[in-house]
Design a protein around this motif. Sequence first.
Motif, PDB file in Angstrom:
ATOM      1  N   GLU A   1      34.941  32.039  36.388  1.00 19.08           N
ATOM      2  CA  GLU A   1      35.811  31.825  35.110  1.00 19.08           C
ATOM      3  C   GLU A   1      36.720  31.307  35.459  1.00 19.08           C
ATOM      4  O   GLU A   1      37.749  30.824  35.340  1.00 19.08           O
ATOM      5  N   ALA A   2      37.628  32.345  36.912  1.00 20.77           N
ATOM      6  CA  ALA A   2      38.781  32.820  37.647  1.00 20.77           C
ATOM      7  C   ALA A   2      39.186  30.993  38.090  1.00 20.77           C
ATOM      8  O   ALA A   2      40.283  30.408  38.016  1.00 20.77           O
ATOM      9  N   ASN A   3      38.424  30.706  38.864  1.00 24.84           N
ATOM     10  CA  ASN A   3      38.512  29.342  39.636  1.00 24.84           C
ATOM     11  C   ASN A   3      38.712  28.459  38.788  1.00 24.84           C
ATOM     12  O   ASN A   3      40.035  27.690  39.209  1.00 24.84           O
ATOM     13  N   LEU A   4      38.165  28.237  37.758  1.00 24.99           N
ATOM     14  CA  LEU A   4      38.457  26.964  36.884  1.00 24.99           C
ATOM     15  C   LEU A   4      39.887  26.808  36.440  1.00 24.99           C
ATOM     16  O   LEU A   4      39.846  25.345  35.823  1.00 24.99           O
ATOM     17  N   ASN A   5      40.869  27.906  36.500  1.00 25.06           N
ATOM     18  CA  ASN A   5      41.802  27.869  36.041  1.00 25.06           C
ATOM     19  C   ASN A   5      42.925  26.767  37.018  1.00 25.06           C
ATOM     20  O   ASN A   5      44.006  26.340  36.919  1.00 25.06           O
ATOM     21  N   TYR A   6      42.228  26.849  38.350  1.00 27.34           N
ATOM     22  CA  TYR A   6      42.733  26.307  39.247  1.00 27.34           C
ATOM     23  C   TYR A   6      42.878  24.987  40.099  1.00 27.34           C
ATOM     24  O   TYR A   6      41.189  24.156  39.287  1.00 27.34           O
ATOM     25  N   ARG A   7      43.871  24.435  40.533  1.00 28.73           N
ATOM     26  CA  ARG A   7      42.728  23.035  40.474  1.00 28.73           C
ATOM     27  C   ARG A   7      42.294  23.203  42.012  1.00 28.73           C
ATOM     28  O   ARG A   7      41.280  24.562  42.540  1.00 28.73           O
TER      29      ARG A   7
ATOM     30  N   PHE B   1      38.922  31.266  47.540  1.00 31.49           N
ATOM     31  CA  PHE B   1      39.557  32.686  46.706  1.00 31.49           C
ATOM     32  C   PHE B   1      41.004  33.127  46.672  1.00 31.49           C
ATOM     33  O   PHE B   1      41.824  34.143  46.453  1.00 31.49           O
ATOM     34  N   ASP B   2      41.226  31.780  48.838  1.00 26.94           N
ATOM     35  CA  ASP B   2      42.721  32.856  48.380  1.00 26.94           C
ATOM     36  C   ASP B   2      43.931  32.733  47.641  1.00 26.94           C
ATOM     37  O   ASP B   2      44.939  33.852  46.907  1.00 26.94           O
ATOM     38  N   THR B   3      43.781  31.260  47.072  1.00 28.30           N
ATOM     39  CA  THR B   3      44.847  30.860  45.779  1.00 28.30           C
ATOM     40  C   THR B   3      44.702  31.915  44.296  1.00 28.30           C
ATOM     41  O   THR B   3      45.588  32.368  44.199  1.00 28.30           O
TER      42      THR B   3
END
Length: 414
Positions: free
Chosen positions: A64-70, A75-77
């Motif tokens: 869920e959280a990862n989908l908001n990023y490229r 995890f780091d980003t």
Amino acid sequence: MATLSTPQASPSIFGGVMIIGGTIIGAGMFSLPVVMAGSWFFWSLAALIVTWFCMLHSGLMILEANLNYRVGSSFDTVTKDLLGKGWNLINGLSIAFVLYILTYAYISASGSVIHHTLGEMSVDFPARFAGLIFAFVVAFIVWLSTRAVSRMTTIVLGAKILTFFMTFGGLIWHIEPATLLDSKAINPSYLPYLFMTLPFCLASFGYHGNVPSLMKYYGKDPQTIKRCLLWGTLMALALYTIWLMGSMGNIPRGDFIAIADKGGNIDVLVGALSGVLNSRALDLLLIVFSNFAVASSFLGVTLGLFDYLADLFKFDDSPIGRLKTALVTFIPPMLGGFIWPDGFIYAIGFAGLAATIWAAIVPALLARASRKKFGSPAYRVWGGNKMIVLILVFGVGNAVIHLLSSFNLLPVYH
Ligand SMILES: N[C@@H](Cc1ccccc1)C(=O)O
């Protein structure tokens, strides 16, 4: 019909299920029957189901959280942006610790398993070198590409499942209901021993480093990735259940005390099982199976570590960039495996404690922050705040249990 009309956007879920299943089902399962001897079959099964549920949902929260990023951000980003520098440092340290120590554990386990296997063929090959060579092969595959890892994992996991059913198919027919139900015991007590099994369940259901790898593999396709997590974790739950039945239905509860006293290592458990099997063929199958079990999590875990380090050090995806990442990934644990070849069980224990931070606590916090900041438009785990609280309680509870048991404050079956 739908598959005919939709263009082939991303690879089939099969590869992803194999990456997840292959990472989860690994060396960790060899610790389960030993640490679960106290709480025995039914309570342990309950612990496995609860852990499966929580670990599946914490994985979905990372998604869920990862989908908001490229695509490619790990995890780091994500953690730095959502939870800030402090959490990111804690999270990063715990990830690096777990993945490195597992890579070390697998090098040491594969070394001893190969040594043992060649020993059966009357070849004396030092475990140290066996582990080192094995690590080189894995490093090469991981360096090639995620697709190569997925292909290899598919083959290795296929072989693992095949030998698993051949071995435990044999064991299942041997299951003594009286042994499995522990029916000869007078006034047995199981419940007090339940808690200390939880951190081992947690380590055995760990795969969370691979969620960002799946996003790299499939792109932003939450439904496909969700199905990979669901089927990969369910496959593990099914295999663990059969594994518990196969081992607890053959080795009486009391005999586990001696196994634990000898360190509870893979070899000891496999040795105890071959004792009851009384069959050369099954004995060999069990050895082959343990080789594949170690190999498939080795591939999965190092892929997670590889992608994490690539993101952390900003190494690119070119052959040279991947070579740099491979060096950072493999050199430290290889050195460890070469200097201390026998730390397997010890390492798995520590992995369990550290994993609760980034595989349970941080994912719950990430999901909460992601909803606040972005509203999680692409995908949102069901259950609202209650689910987040449940995962937090599960994660913190596991850490508390592990600490209590390290200080000998929890009952031990002996
Ligand atoms: N589940 C893996 C261990 C693991 C823990 C945490 C993350 C990834 C893998 C095993 O049983 O060997």
